[in-house]
Design an enzyme around this catalytic site. Sequence first.
Site, PDB file in Angstrom:
ATOM      1  N   TRP A 142       0.833  -1.209   0.000  1.00  0.00           N
ATOM      2  CA  TRP A 142       0.000   0.000   0.000  1.00  0.00           C
ATOM      3  C   TRP A 142       0.863   1.252   0.000  1.00  0.00           C
ATOM      4  O   TRP A 142       1.880   1.325   0.675  1.00  0.00           O
ATOM      5  CB  TRP A 142      -0.891   0.008   1.234  1.00  0.00           C
ATOM      6  CG  TRP A 142      -1.508   1.338   1.514  1.00  0.00           C
ATOM      7  CD1 TRP A 142      -0.973   2.358   2.260  1.00  0.00           C
ATOM      8  CD2 TRP A 142      -2.764   1.811   1.049  1.00  0.00           C
ATOM      9  NE1 TRP A 142      -1.831   3.437   2.283  1.00  0.00           N
ATOM     10  CE2 TRP A 142      -2.937   3.128   1.549  1.00  0.00           C
ATOM     11  CE3 TRP A 142      -3.772   1.251   0.254  1.00  0.00           C
ATOM     12  CZ2 TRP A 142      -4.068   3.876   1.281  1.00  0.00           C
ATOM     13  CZ3 TRP A 142      -4.906   2.008  -0.008  1.00  0.00           C
ATOM     14  CH2 TRP A 142      -5.044   3.303   0.500  1.00  0.00           C
ATOM     15  N   MET A 143       0.410   2.291  -0.738  1.00  0.00           N
ATOM     16  CA  MET A 143       1.054   3.603  -0.734  1.00  0.00           C
ATOM     17  C   MET A 143      -0.010   4.680  -0.685  1.00  0.00           C
ATOM     18  O   MET A 143      -1.005   4.607  -1.409  1.00  0.00           O
ATOM     19  CB  MET A 143       1.918   3.785  -1.987  1.00  0.00           C
ATOM     20  CG  MET A 143       2.555   5.164  -2.107  1.00  0.00           C
ATOM     21  SD  MET A 143       3.555   5.348  -3.610  1.00  0.00           S
ATOM     22  CE  MET A 143       2.263   5.458  -4.866  1.00  0.00           C
ATOM     23  N   ASP A 165       0.166   9.090   0.922  1.00  0.00           N
ATOM     24  CA  ASP A 165       0.783  10.412   0.795  1.00  0.00           C
ATOM     25  C   ASP A 165       2.258  10.385   0.379  1.00  0.00           C
ATOM     26  O   ASP A 165       3.056   9.636   0.959  1.00  0.00           O
ATOM     27  CB  ASP A 165       0.734  11.148   2.129  1.00  0.00           C
ATOM     28  CG  ASP A 165      -0.649  11.186   2.739  1.00  0.00           C
ATOM     29  OD1 ASP A 165      -1.610  10.781   2.082  1.00  0.00           O
ATOM     30  OD2 ASP A 165      -0.757  11.631   3.899  1.00  0.00           O
ATOM     31  N   GLN A 223       3.993   7.204   2.331  1.00  0.00           N
ATOM     32  CA  GLN A 223       3.311   6.361   3.297  1.00  0.00           C
ATOM     33  C   GLN A 223       3.178   4.952   2.724  1.00  0.00           C
ATOM     34  O   GLN A 223       2.636   4.768   1.628  1.00  0.00           O
ATOM     35  CB  GLN A 223       1.943   6.942   3.615  1.00  0.00           C
ATOM     36  CG  GLN A 223       1.986   8.241   4.406  1.00  0.00           C
ATOM     37  CD  GLN A 223       2.380   8.002   5.848  1.00  0.00           C
ATOM     38  OE1 GLN A 223       1.545   7.682   6.682  1.00  0.00           O
ATOM     39  NE2 GLN A 223       3.658   8.150   6.155  1.00  0.00           N
ATOM     40  N   TRP A 254      -4.313   0.074   3.725  1.00  0.00           N
ATOM     41  CA  TRP A 254      -3.689   0.994   4.673  1.00  0.00           C
ATOM     42  C   TRP A 254      -3.390   0.298   5.997  1.00  0.00           C
ATOM     43  O   TRP A 254      -4.176  -0.493   6.503  1.00  0.00           O
ATOM     44  CB  TRP A 254      -4.600   2.195   4.920  1.00  0.00           C
ATOM     45  CG  TRP A 254      -3.970   3.241   5.791  1.00  0.00           C
ATOM     46  CD1 TRP A 254      -3.224   4.301   5.388  1.00  0.00           C
ATOM     47  CD2 TRP A 254      -4.024   3.298   7.226  1.00  0.00           C
ATOM     48  NE1 TRP A 254      -2.802   5.026   6.484  1.00  0.00           N
ATOM     49  CE2 TRP A 254      -3.271   4.426   7.622  1.00  0.00           C
ATOM     50  CE3 TRP A 254      -4.607   2.502   8.202  1.00  0.00           C
ATOM     51  CZ2 TRP A 254      -3.113   4.789   8.957  1.00  0.00           C
ATOM     52  CZ3 TRP A 254      -4.438   2.859   9.540  1.00  0.00           C
ATOM     53  CH2 TRP A 254      -3.703   3.999   9.895  1.00  0.00           C
ATOM     54  N   PHE A 313       3.794   8.437  10.317  1.00  0.00           N
ATOM     55  CA  PHE A 313       2.858   9.146   9.453  1.00  0.00           C
ATOM     56  C   PHE A 313       3.614  10.184   8.610  1.00  0.00           C
ATOM     57  O   PHE A 313       4.830  10.277   8.639  1.00  0.00           O
ATOM     58  CB  PHE A 313       1.766   9.812  10.290  1.00  0.00           C
ATOM     59  CG  PHE A 313       0.612   8.895  10.639  1.00  0.00           C
ATOM     60  CD1 PHE A 313       0.729   7.522  10.549  1.00  0.00           C
ATOM     61  CD2 PHE A 313      -0.596   9.415  11.081  1.00  0.00           C
ATOM     62  CE1 PHE A 313      -0.334   6.677  10.873  1.00  0.00           C
ATOM     63  CE2 PHE A 313      -1.663   8.596  11.412  1.00  0.00           C
ATOM     64  CZ  PHE A 313      -1.535   7.222  11.310  1.00  0.00           C
ATOM     65  N   ARG A 332      -0.705  16.413  13.023  1.00  0.00           N
ATOM     66  CA  ARG A 332       0.194  15.615  12.188  1.00  0.00           C
ATOM     67  C   ARG A 332       0.689  16.365  10.949  1.00  0.00           C
ATOM     68  O   ARG A 332       0.304  17.479  10.666  1.00  0.00           O
ATOM     69  CB  ARG A 332      -0.504  14.330  11.762  1.00  0.00           C
ATOM     70  CG  ARG A 332      -1.832  14.486  11.037  1.00  0.00           C
ATOM     71  CD  ARG A 332      -2.385  13.104  10.698  1.00  0.00           C
ATOM     72  NE  ARG A 332      -3.700  13.132  10.075  1.00  0.00           N
ATOM     73  CZ  ARG A 332      -4.843  12.986  10.750  1.00  0.00           C
ATOM     74  NH1 ARG A 332      -4.815  12.823  12.067  1.00  0.00           N
ATOM     75  NH2 ARG A 332      -6.002  13.013  10.119  1.00  0.00           N
ATOM     76  N   ASP A 333       1.574  15.648  10.241  1.00  0.00           N
ATOM     77  CA  ASP A 333       2.060  15.997   8.901  1.00  0.00           C
ATOM     78  C   ASP A 333       2.919  17.266   8.889  1.00  0.00           C
ATOM     79  O   ASP A 333       2.615  18.239   8.183  1.00  0.00           O
ATOM     80  CB  ASP A 333       0.892  16.160   7.923  1.00  0.00           C
ATOM     81  CG  ASP A 333      -0.097  15.009   7.974  1.00  0.00           C
ATOM     82  OD1 ASP A 333       0.326  13.901   8.370  1.00  0.00           O
ATOM     83  OD2 ASP A 333      -1.279  15.202   7.628  1.00  0.00           O
ATOM     84  N   GLU A 355      -5.191  18.169   6.658  1.00  0.00           N
ATOM     85  CA  GLU A 355      -3.998  17.327   6.640  1.00  0.00           C
ATOM     86  C   GLU A 355      -2.944  17.908   5.694  1.00  0.00           C
ATOM     87  O   GLU A 355      -3.231  18.769   4.863  1.00  0.00           O
ATOM     88  CB  GLU A 355      -4.341  15.904   6.168  1.00  0.00           C
ATOM     89  CG  GLU A 355      -5.292  15.150   7.068  1.00  0.00           C
ATOM     90  CD  GLU A 355      -5.506  13.723   6.601  1.00  0.00           C
ATOM     91  OE1 GLU A 355      -5.343  12.809   7.430  1.00  0.00           O
ATOM     92  OE2 GLU A 355      -5.827  13.503   5.419  1.00  0.00           O
ATOM     93  N   TRP A 412      -9.884   8.826  -0.533  1.00  0.00           N
ATOM     94  CA  TRP A 412     -10.117   8.001   0.647  1.00  0.00           C
ATOM     95  C   TRP A 412     -11.494   7.344   0.654  1.00  0.00           C
ATOM     96  O   TRP A 412     -11.743   6.433   1.459  1.00  0.00           O
ATOM     97  CB  TRP A 412      -9.905   8.812   1.913  1.00  0.00           C
ATOM     98  CG  TRP A 412      -8.460   8.968   2.253  1.00  0.00           C
ATOM     99  CD1 TRP A 412      -7.725  10.119   2.249  1.00  0.00           C
ATOM    100  CD2 TRP A 412      -7.546   7.932   2.641  1.00  0.00           C
ATOM    101  NE1 TRP A 412      -6.419   9.869   2.610  1.00  0.00           N
ATOM    102  CE2 TRP A 412      -6.286   8.534   2.854  1.00  0.00           C
ATOM    103  CE3 TRP A 412      -7.672   6.554   2.819  1.00  0.00           C
ATOM    104  CZ2 TRP A 412      -5.164   7.799   3.248  1.00  0.00           C
ATOM    105  CZ3 TRP A 412      -6.554   5.826   3.210  1.00  0.00           C
ATOM    106  CH2 TRP A 412      -5.323   6.457   3.419  1.00  0.00           C
TER     107      TRP A 412
END
Length: 665
Positions: free
Chosen positions: A184-185, A187, A203, A211, A243, A304-305, A356, A462
């Site tokens: 899985w990939m 971001d 990711q 995911w 993340f 995050r991020d 995000e 998503w």
Amino acid sequence: MNRIIKVLFSSFYLIFLLSSSTESLYACQNSLTDSLKHVNSLLQTNNGSSGTCDFHVKDMGEGNYLIKFNVAFRYLMLPIEEAAPESSVRIISDFLTREEYNIRLAFNKTDYTVPLDLEEYKGKNIIIYIHNPSYTERGFSEMAIRNLVFCDSLPACGTDGHCCTPEETTPWRPEYHFTPPYGWMNDPNGLFYKAGKYNLYYQYNPYAAIWGNMHWGHAESTDLVHWKNLPVALRPDALGAIFSGSCIVDKDNTAGFGAGTVFAFYTSAGTRQKQCMAYSTDNGKTFTKYSGNPIITSTETDFRDPKVIWYPPQKKWIMCIAAGQHIEFYTSSNLKEWSYSGKFGDGYGCHKGVWECPDLIKMPVKPVNEPENFIKKQAGKTGTEHPEAEYKWALIVNINPGGPYGGSATQYFIGEFNGKTFSCNTPCKTKWMDYGKDFYAATTWNNLPEDNITLLPWMSNWQYANHVPTKIFRSSMGLPRQLFLYKTNGDYYLGNRPVDEIKKAEGIPVRFKTILKKGKTRTIKLPHSNGTYSLNIKIKHANKGNINITLANGKGEHITLSCNYAKDTISFDRSKSGRTDFDIHFSEKTYSPLGTTSIDIYVDKSSMEIFDTAGKWSMTNLVFPNAPYDRIILKESPKTATSDEGGRCNIEIKFRPITIDSAKN
């Protein structure tokens, strides 16, 4: 020849299958319960040497299994079933848990296999501890253990990479978009340029094409087209999964780790989300996690991020973090100690989902009447500002859900940044970077010349990303794009076009010209049918009309672009594009402002990216046809057509095949 052990359990037999010799076949006549307790087998290689594999499997009840063995091979191939419940899998060495993952080990059937890399444990005795309360003794032994395979190199599988059987190959692996070899990939993370190479982290779940188990995968390229897969850069640890985040090059040694050190900033996602960093002294090949982690914590649930940039006026670093539905800003002089400086978001943009993956970029404004080579001219600069140019700051914010056509999308804001916080020039107006459903987590490369702003999106949504029909891998990145800022009607907008490097992969053009009469249809058969090509379509007609551009295959599958010049819109309909049954949201139409008579379309095995040739808008959508789109059908709607006095419009099409030599990079 690879040494392979295939451990096969049936109701009353345990067989070790050795690839080097068909004579090395041993059967165990014990009962299944006995065979689960203890297994010893002598292994013989093709060169006659031998070694002992001490392999023990213990059923401890209630879904707890313990596998003990000495590691003689690099990879343990794990059978995966995507519909199976997740098993907790721990690797224990020297009585310490070294790695821990949630893996969907096959329960009823094997969809594909993925490798568990045991290189660092070679020659050691390890324990793999598996817990899944859903397992019965029969279910576990027959599926999760019987198909375990050990090998020293990954088995190839035709054109579809590693870790699958030939019947599991997919026709949808892209030709010229980056995908992981398996797993899985999502971001793109940590994009930076150094020593002539573009580094892409992402990711990554190596243990299923769903995911979970977030790592940073890694690939590099010299031209943004040919990509070389590299070992995983960052793995989960006791602080949590890895993340999204960013990388910077510390040219002036502000952190004290040496000039040119690469720093990765990422979110550790455990019970709470916190910001951490790691550093690399080998240009991003390997990283050492900072001993002072975490460097920033918060009471926010979604926190995050981190995106880090250098702010020259105050000679300090800026970090942007998505916190719930706003962006927080932090400053630092040494990358290790950070201070909160401000936030942005209340009352601005879309708030229908979680914010995000922010990005903050200073950009020159493209003059209204600047020639089309504006981007090329700016990209050639050395990174110094130009006094005659107007500059603005762009804050990119991804949101999920809340996109204009459902699910995830990328919004942005144009304004000013004062070293502490961002202010927006146009409140209460939401601006979208792309008008398709499959453009998300877009972020830019660090350490390029200042005015060479290159952006990369993840190409999925998503709403259905975990269910698209590619299986062995999910999913792909969009085309790298040159980002620019332009002004029209007193407001500022971001534009994007494919980077020039993709043109080097395009073949000799084939041109078509046609005169389309009112209400008539014209079909053009494309000269190459492998499904990877670009199109430039110019539509010339004097007045307002509605032109349908359909890309189709021989199976009746097609997408339709409707250019409505009366409403000045373009729509994308993929409801009959091929496989659409995996999610009800996939077939929804998308719309964009049109404002042009020239569009560029980039078609790959499972995607279409459509651009205004001038770059003022784009539309990115996935497609899963069961055969390549090998023809174009043009039609002018008789109800809305108001072409020139002769009832005709002129259409010019330039077709270029795209083929990537994967060995080049």
